[in-house]
Design a protein around this motif. Structure first.
Motif, PDB file in Angstrom:
ATOM      1  N   GLY A  94      39.337  11.947  37.523  1.00  0.00           N
ATOM      2  CA  GLY A  94      40.116  13.122  37.194  1.00  0.00           C
ATOM      3  C   GLY A  94      39.306  14.217  36.529  1.00  0.00           C
ATOM      4  N   ARG A  98      48.211  15.409  40.488  1.00  0.00           N
ATOM      5  CA  ARG A  98      48.021  15.822  39.104  1.00  0.00           C
ATOM      6  C   ARG A  98      49.014  15.086  38.211  1.00  0.00           C
ATOM      7  N   TYR A 120      43.813  16.551  37.113  1.00  0.00           N
ATOM      8  CA  TYR A 120      43.842  16.577  38.570  1.00  0.00           C
ATOM      9  C   TYR A 120      42.982  15.439  39.106  1.00  0.00           C
ATOM     10  N   ARG A 171      52.797  11.151  37.799  1.00  0.00           N
ATOM     11  CA  ARG A 171      51.811  11.714  38.699  1.00  0.00           C
ATOM     12  C   ARG A 171      52.536  12.366  39.879  1.00  0.00           C
ATOM     13  N   TRP A 184      45.076  15.495  46.718  1.00  0.00           N
ATOM     14  CA  TRP A 184      44.985  15.882  45.304  1.00  0.00           C
ATOM     15  C   TRP A 184      46.342  15.589  44.656  1.00  0.00           C
TER      16      TRP A 184
END
Length: 114
Positions: A107, A38, A93, A45, A36
């Motif tokens: 996302g 974000r 995310y 990022r 993961w």
């Protein structure tokens, strides 16, 4: 080719919880590492959490103790349980599958209000 679809984002007050899901299709789920990330507006990022193919988790320091990454092999789904959310967790995310190439989902937006 891995196809990833995230869901579960939304708007929540500080201190609240959300659970994100990432449905994967393609190569056998559980045989590759998943992550993961974000990205907030105007920021790069950043890594949030990962689960390697063996099922070992790791976390960014900023979410350690608040977020939990897990998977359901029967459902081909990666999860991110987010508790005690803070306004600084607000971001898009993204789910990532790391094989010979990196594959990304579209996302899901998480907004934490103070």
């Amino acid at each position: 080719q891995v196809h990833l679809v995230e869901s579960g984002g939304g708007v929540v007050q500080a201190g609240g919880s959300l659970r994100l899901s990432c449905l994967a299709s393609g190569p056998t789920f559980g045989t590759y590492d998943m992550n993961w990330f974000r990205q907030a507006p105007g920021k790069e990022r950043e890594f949030v959490a990962s689960l390697n193919w063996r099922g070992d988790p790791s976390y960014a320091d900023s979410v350690k103790g608040r977020f939990t990454v897990s998977r359901d092999l029967a459902k081909n789904t990666l999860y991110l349980q987010m508790d005690n959310l803070k306004p600084e967790d607000t971001a898009m995310y993204l789910c990532n599958a790391h094989l010979a190439y990196d594959f990304w989902g579209q996302g899901t937006q998480v907004t934490v209000s103070s």
